[in-house]
Design a protein around this motif. Sequence first.
Motif, PDB file in Angstrom:
ATOM      1  N   ASN A  37      67.687  22.825  62.686  1.00  0.00           N
ATOM      2  CA  ASN A  37      68.575  23.985  62.502  1.00  0.00           C
ATOM      3  C   ASN A  37      69.893  23.592  61.863  1.00  0.00           C
ATOM      4  O   ASN A  37      70.462  24.340  61.083  1.00  0.00           O
ATOM      5  CB  ASN A  37      68.824  24.686  63.837  1.00  0.00           C
ATOM      6  N   CYS A  83      72.836  35.059  55.980  1.00  0.00           N
ATOM      7  CA  CYS A  83      71.665  34.379  55.410  1.00  0.00           C
ATOM      8  C   CYS A  83      70.848  33.652  56.476  1.00  0.00           C
ATOM      9  O   CYS A  83      69.621  33.769  56.495  1.00  0.00           O
ATOM     10  CB  CYS A  83      72.103  33.398  54.323  1.00  0.00           C
ATOM     11  N   ARG A  85      70.726  34.203  59.677  1.00  0.00           N
ATOM     12  CA  ARG A  85      70.131  35.140  60.639  1.00  0.00           C
ATOM     13  C   ARG A  85      68.839  35.757  60.101  1.00  0.00           C
ATOM     14  O   ARG A  85      68.032  36.246  60.879  1.00  0.00           O
ATOM     15  CB  ARG A  85      71.121  36.251  60.972  1.00  0.00           C
ATOM     16  N   ALA A  86      68.639  35.717  58.791  1.00  0.00           N
ATOM     17  CA  ALA A  86      67.411  36.245  58.202  1.00  0.00           C
ATOM     18  C   ALA A  86      66.264  35.235  58.294  1.00  0.00           C
ATOM     19  O   ALA A  86      65.112  35.593  58.043  1.00  0.00           O
ATOM     20  CB  ALA A  86      67.655  36.616  56.742  1.00  0.00           C
ATOM     21  N   LEU A  87      66.555  34.001  58.662  1.00  0.00           N
ATOM     22  CA  LEU A  87      65.528  32.953  58.749  1.00  0.00           C
ATOM     23  C   LEU A  87      64.881  32.955  60.130  1.00  0.00           C
ATOM     24  O   LEU A  87      65.544  33.211  61.140  1.00  0.00           O
ATOM     25  CB  LEU A  87      66.158  31.590  58.471  1.00  0.00           C
ATOM     26  N   PRO A  88      63.586  32.642  60.202  1.00  0.00           N
ATOM     27  CA  PRO A  88      62.877  32.698  61.489  1.00  0.00           C
ATOM     28  C   PRO A  88      63.486  31.818  62.585  1.00  0.00           C
ATOM     29  O   PRO A  88      63.550  32.230  63.743  1.00  0.00           O
ATOM     30  CB  PRO A  88      61.466  32.206  61.148  1.00  0.00           C
ATOM     31  N   SER A  89      63.973  30.630  62.252  1.00  0.00           N
ATOM     32  CA  SER A  89      64.497  29.744  63.298  1.00  0.00           C
ATOM     33  C   SER A  89      65.844  30.205  63.850  1.00  0.00           C
ATOM     34  O   SER A  89      66.292  29.709  64.878  1.00  0.00           O
ATOM     35  CB  SER A  89      64.603  28.313  62.783  1.00  0.00           C
ATOM     36  N   PHE A  90      66.489  31.172  63.206  1.00  0.00           N
ATOM     37  CA  PHE A  90      67.777  31.684  63.682  1.00  0.00           C
ATOM     38  C   PHE A  90      67.688  33.151  64.114  1.00  0.00           C
ATOM     39  O   PHE A  90      68.696  33.770  64.404  1.00  0.00           O
ATOM     40  CB  PHE A  90      68.841  31.562  62.587  1.00  0.00           C
ATOM     41  N   ARG A  91      66.490  33.693  64.154  1.00  0.00           N
ATOM     42  CA  ARG A  91      66.324  35.121  64.431  1.00  0.00           C
ATOM     43  C   ARG A  91      66.916  35.536  65.775  1.00  0.00           C
ATOM     44  O   ARG A  91      67.484  36.606  65.918  1.00  0.00           O
ATOM     45  CB  ARG A  91      64.844  35.494  64.367  1.00  0.00           C
ATOM     46  N   PHE A  92      66.776  34.686  66.794  1.00  0.00           N
ATOM     47  CA  PHE A  92      67.235  35.055  68.127  1.00  0.00           C
ATOM     48  C   PHE A  92      68.553  34.390  68.513  1.00  0.00           C
ATOM     49  O   PHE A  92      68.926  34.382  69.668  1.00  0.00           O
ATOM     50  CB  PHE A  92      66.153  34.724  69.160  1.00  0.00           C
ATOM     51  N   GLU A 110      67.073  23.486  69.911  1.00  0.00           N
ATOM     52  CA  GLU A 110      66.801  24.908  70.089  1.00  0.00           C
ATOM     53  C   GLU A 110      68.107  25.587  70.480  1.00  0.00           C
ATOM     54  O   GLU A 110      68.781  25.158  71.411  1.00  0.00           O
ATOM     55  CB  GLU A 110      65.759  25.134  71.188  1.00  0.00           C
TER      56      GLU A 110
END
Length: 190
Positions: A37, A83, A85-92, A110
Amino acid sequence: MARYVWSKIISRFGSVGVLSKISDLLESWAFSPWQKNGKILWNVALLTTFWVFWKERNTRLFRVLVKSPDYVYINVVVLTIACVRALPSFRFVLVDDLWWGWSEACMDSELRPLVAQVWDPPREGFFKLNFDGSSFRNLGPAAVGGLLRDYVEETCWAFLFPTGIADSNEAEITAVHEGVRLIDPSILDK
């Protein structure tokens, strides 16, 4: 302006210092000591910084408008957060976690997951007042709001209004005070 913005971006990652040459920056791009990340965030931050600088350059050349270095820096931070936040690893990942600093995001494998908030209704015959107050920046325009709900989760009363200039703590206290002060006692008699 560029040196100022770069130094502030680098400090968001927990590093202190100013790069003397663009080649140092590009070298650091290839070698980042962070986990997955962190590397993603570093790469996105570099790309968005270059993008915002390019837009600022064009604005200065073709529109003859000059924005402050702090304005440019905030644009980089907001665009970077949008940008990633649009990626899967930062979605939550909470936006607050990204807004206040990036060094923790770079060191953790994580990030803290988004936790669902559940509203608990009051006991039968009772009401619950939920309120919030917030301000823009540390001392800026503030607003308060709240809801009064009964045990069947029906909204009985609500309020929302600006309170002027305040910090976030003052806004929270004002929300409690105004929520209790403005409740119409006849609502509580039903």
